[in-house]
Design an enzyme around this catalytic site. Structure first.
Site, PDB file in Angstrom:
ATOM      1  N   SER A 416       0.820  -1.211   0.000  1.00  0.00           N
ATOM      2  CA  SER A 416       0.000   0.000   0.000  1.00  0.00           C
ATOM      3  C   SER A 416       0.860   1.270   0.000  1.00  0.00           C
ATOM      4  O   SER A 416       0.575   2.209  -0.729  1.00  0.00           O
ATOM      5  CB  SER A 416      -0.941   0.003   1.205  1.00  0.00           C
ATOM      6  OG  SER A 416      -1.982  -0.923   0.982  1.00  0.00           O
ATOM      7  N   SER A 542      -2.789  -7.896  -6.427  1.00  0.00           N
ATOM      8  CA  SER A 542      -2.445  -6.838  -5.464  1.00  0.00           C
ATOM      9  C   SER A 542      -3.603  -5.856  -5.323  1.00  0.00           C
ATOM     10  O   SER A 542      -3.914  -5.402  -4.220  1.00  0.00           O
ATOM     11  CB  SER A 542      -1.168  -6.119  -5.877  1.00  0.00           C
ATOM     12  OG  SER A 542      -1.225  -5.715  -7.212  1.00  0.00           O
ATOM     13  N   ASN A 545      -6.143  -7.607  -3.029  1.00  0.00           N
ATOM     14  CA  ASN A 545      -5.790  -8.110  -1.708  1.00  0.00           C
ATOM     15  C   ASN A 545      -4.782  -7.303  -0.905  1.00  0.00           C
ATOM     16  O   ASN A 545      -4.659  -7.515   0.292  1.00  0.00           O
ATOM     17  CB  ASN A 545      -5.242  -9.535  -1.841  1.00  0.00           C
ATOM     18  CG  ASN A 545      -6.245 -10.476  -2.450  1.00  0.00           C
ATOM     19  OD1 ASN A 545      -7.358 -10.623  -1.939  1.00  0.00           O
ATOM     20  ND2 ASN A 545      -5.880 -11.099  -3.554  1.00  0.00           N
ATOM     21  N   TYR A 546      -4.042  -6.408  -1.560  1.00  0.00           N
ATOM     22  CA  TYR A 546      -2.966  -5.728  -0.840  1.00  0.00           C
ATOM     23  C   TYR A 546      -3.034  -4.214  -0.829  1.00  0.00           C
ATOM     24  O   TYR A 546      -2.393  -3.579   0.002  1.00  0.00           O
ATOM     25  CB  TYR A 546      -1.615  -6.144  -1.410  1.00  0.00           C
ATOM     26  CG  TYR A 546      -1.265  -7.567  -1.085  1.00  0.00           C
ATOM     27  CD1 TYR A 546      -0.830  -7.905   0.185  1.00  0.00           C
ATOM     28  CD2 TYR A 546      -1.392  -8.576  -2.031  1.00  0.00           C
ATOM     29  CE1 TYR A 546      -0.520  -9.211   0.511  1.00  0.00           C
ATOM     30  CE2 TYR A 546      -1.085  -9.885  -1.722  1.00  0.00           C
ATOM     31  CZ  TYR A 546      -0.645 -10.193  -0.446  1.00  0.00           C
ATOM     32  OH  TYR A 546      -0.346 -11.481  -0.123  1.00  0.00           O
ATOM     33  N   LEU A 547      -3.742  -3.637  -1.776  1.00  0.00           N
ATOM     34  CA  LEU A 547      -3.719  -2.177  -1.883  1.00  0.00           C
ATOM     35  C   LEU A 547      -4.932  -1.583  -1.192  1.00  0.00           C
ATOM     36  O   LEU A 547      -6.069  -1.852  -1.593  1.00  0.00           O
ATOM     37  CB  LEU A 547      -3.679  -1.783  -3.355  1.00  0.00           C
ATOM     38  CG  LEU A 547      -2.460  -2.336  -4.092  1.00  0.00           C
ATOM     39  CD1 LEU A 547      -2.526  -2.025  -5.568  1.00  0.00           C
ATOM     40  CD2 LEU A 547      -1.175  -1.783  -3.479  1.00  0.00           C
TER      41      LEU A 547
END
Length: 588
Positions: A416, A542, A545-547
């Site tokens: 992030s 991403s 799930n990640y940002l």
DNA sequence: TTGTTTACTTAGGAGAGTACGA
DNA sequence: TCGTACTCTCCTAAGTAAACAA
């Protein structure tokens, strides 16, 4: 701040605090006492796949060239294999052996004594039938497709929703997984094994006591009906390949999942405020007298710097041989005092989750390098690099530094924060939307590379790249021609002393044509670069799930980019909480 | 302390659906 | 209008991590 830039009518403005409260309530309403996930849960149970339909009489299986009518159970498994014949893995030894062993278990004693060699089996008619079916489905008329679509809609309507604390919520996977041949990823030791058909007798239902209990299919009963409101699943069963439990859960757009997602990013943001002191600590620990601490420090250094996964230990022989940080082995690491002009380089080469290769040459600080060197001393290639460390120990340590901190939070945090930094660096407010989106994709790509999110290059990649290149070449020729014509027009106009208005218009027209050509060429070249850079990189993982979606929402607001340009419908639904609550000044 | 079980997130591929250019 | 290429959705495997058991 909401009010000062609010575009609403004054009357609405007065109501804004109420709306904000509503949003707040929607996403943060009534936290239940610890562990309780819901008070009321009602659903219709899972949807079961259709029963097996035996082969028609004109489609046959042959053994040693002889027609053999198989029993229904054996035939069904034969069909699973026949359907896969086009896939490379039906040629793999492990796959074939596992399949044959499990297939024989489904055979009658007579079949078993007859069919002893897979090489002598002929599935071609069954395979052909399957291909014909696929073809027929493809060439169905619009109307026929519509009929099927409506039937599916009906199933979704009946099984795809549940009632959870006054909200009607979509269920993520309401269908029981159909039987088939197991295909794990990578060199999976269990590939080819029979994944058995799940019966209602295998399924545990979870719902609230005061709800209408789902009715099992006629003539069947559930394994168990329980009322556990400390978990979020609606149904579960144990799968026969690994013996692991499969769950039916809510869709990502549900309140429960949304809250969890929001919490995940809040933990990552909390890490932002203490990451400096945590880093200082593990840098100090690199010099610790205790081996455990030094190993922990090096592992943390890798997890933080390279966004490696934690690396839980796994049972040998049960799954493909893959590793994460804590489970790295000596054979996955090569040390270089000097490499490509850098000092203290660690070369990583291992298979990670989903057997995706991680290959990276990383210059590290000297202390890390020396420690890794020490950890590798007197070890065999197959020995663990961090022999005193495991994920449990690591996470215990992390949670003592910050509540809720585990190894995977570093991945979320670094992903992030990288997106936010890259967006700041790459985007200009004065760019047009296409340029801004290219920048967004580049920022997204930086994260995907960090997290090693790869994909197989699309099968048509080379071809489509060549097509694009051909287009670029054609456009270049067109541009050259346009330029020549412009020159010619200018020359003619000049010869008339630049006084002929017709010739002047022609010059302007040719100029415009050149400009248009140049723009189109540039656009295609940018597209080609973008596509080439994206060849083996998957951006979706991403993003999903990640940002922290609030970074993207704020960026869209700041840059006047419609949210639809970066999130499709599903993504907008999943991130509805962020789209609702995020202001332009949001900082991760 | 170590292994096992459970619940949940993260992951890439396949195939369906859709858009776009010839 | 058709075929192709790209996008989206679905599917389910493969991780993480915490709780529990021995």
């Amino acid at each position: 701040m909401v009010l000062k830039c609010c575009p609403f009518h004054p009357a609405l403005t007065r109501l804004l605090p109420f709306f904000i409260m509503l949003l707040f309530v929607r996403w943060e309403e009534e936290k239940y006492e610890d562990g309780v996930k819901w008070k009321f849960l009602e659903h219709n149970g899972p949807y079961f796949p259709p029963e097996y339909q035996p082969l028609p009489d004109n489609v046959n299986f042959f053994y040693k060239g002889e027609k053999v009518k198989l029993s229904p159970a054996a035939e069904e498994v034969a069909v699973f294999f026949a359907q896969m014949l086009d896939h490379e893995y039906t040629t793999k030894k492990v796959f074939r052996e596992n399949f044959f062993k499990d297939w024989r278990k489904e055979m009658t004693p007579e079949e078993k004594s007859l069919i002893k060699d897979l090489e002598k089996c002929d599935f071609r008619e069954i395979h052909a039938m399957h291909k014909a079916k696929v073809e027929a489905r493809k060439s169905m008329s619009k109307e026929e497709k519509q009929v099927i679509k409506e039937a599916n809609q009906k199933i979704v309507e009946e099984y795809g929703y549940c009632l959870l604390d006054h909200h009607r919520e979509r269920i993520g996977n309401f269908k029981i997984e159909p039987p088939g041949l197991f295909r794990g990823r990578g060199e999976h030791p269990k590939q080819g094994m029979l994944k058995k058909r799940i019966q209602p007798e295998d399924v545990i239902i979870n719902c609230s006591k005061d709800s209408r209990t789902p009715i099992p299919p006629a003539g069947h009963h559930w394994k168990e009906v329980r009322h556990d409101n400390t978990v979020t699943w609606l149904a579960s069963w144990t799968e026969n390949i690994q013996g692991s439990i499969k769950y039916i859960m809510l869709n990502a757009n549900s309140k429960l999942k949304g809250e969890k997602d929001w919490e995940k990013y809040e933990v990552a943001r909390k890490l932002k405020s203490c990451v400096d002191s945590i880093r200082n600590q593990y840098l100090l620990d690199l010099k610790s007298k205790e081996m455990v601490k030094r190993q922990r420090a090096v592992a943390l250094y890798f997890i933080d710097k390279l966004a490696l996964r934690a690396g839980n230990e796994k049972e040998e022989g049960e799954t493909a041989d893959t590793v994460g940080c804590c489970s790295l082995r000596v054979e996955h690491i090569t040390l270089h005092n000097q490499l490509d002009g850098n000092e203290w380089v660690v070369e990583f080469d291992f298979l990670g989750k989903d057997s995706i290769r991680y290959y990276n040459k990383v210059p590290v600080i000297k202390k890390v390098f020396k420690n890794v060197n020490l950890f590798m001393e007197n070890k065999e290639p197959g020995d663990e690099l961090f022999d005193r460390l495991n994920t449990n120990l690591l996470n215990k340590h992390l949670s003592s530094l910050m509540p809720g901190l585990t190894a995977k939070v570093f991945r979320t945090y670094n992903a992030s924060i990288t997106l936010q930094q890259q967006l700041k660096e790459l985007t200009n407010k004065s760019d047009n939307v296409a340029e801004k989106l290219l920048s967004y994709n580049r920022a997204n790509r930086a994260v995907a590379i960090l997290c090693n999110h790869q994909r197989a290059p699309p099968k048509t990649f080379e071809q489509s790249m060549a097509n694009l290149q051909a287009k670029i070449d054609a456009r270049k020729e067109q541009l050259a021609l346009a330029k020549t014509e412009l020159k010619q027009a200018k020359k003619e106009a000049k010869s008339k002393g630049n006084s002929d208005p017709k010739l002047q218009t022609l010059v302007e027209r040719k100029k415009a044509a050149v400009k248009r050509c140049e723009e189109q060429l540039l656009k295609m070249e940018v597209q080609a670069t973008d596509r080439e850079e994206n060849k083996q990189i998957a951006l979706g993982t991403s993003k999903l799930n990640y940002l922290d979606p609030r970074i993207s929402v704020a960026w869209c607001k700041n840059m006047d980019v419609p949210i639809e340009k970066i999130y499709n419908k599903t993504q907008r639904e999943k991130f509805a909480w962020a789209i609702d609550m995020t202001e332009a000044d949001f900082e991760f």
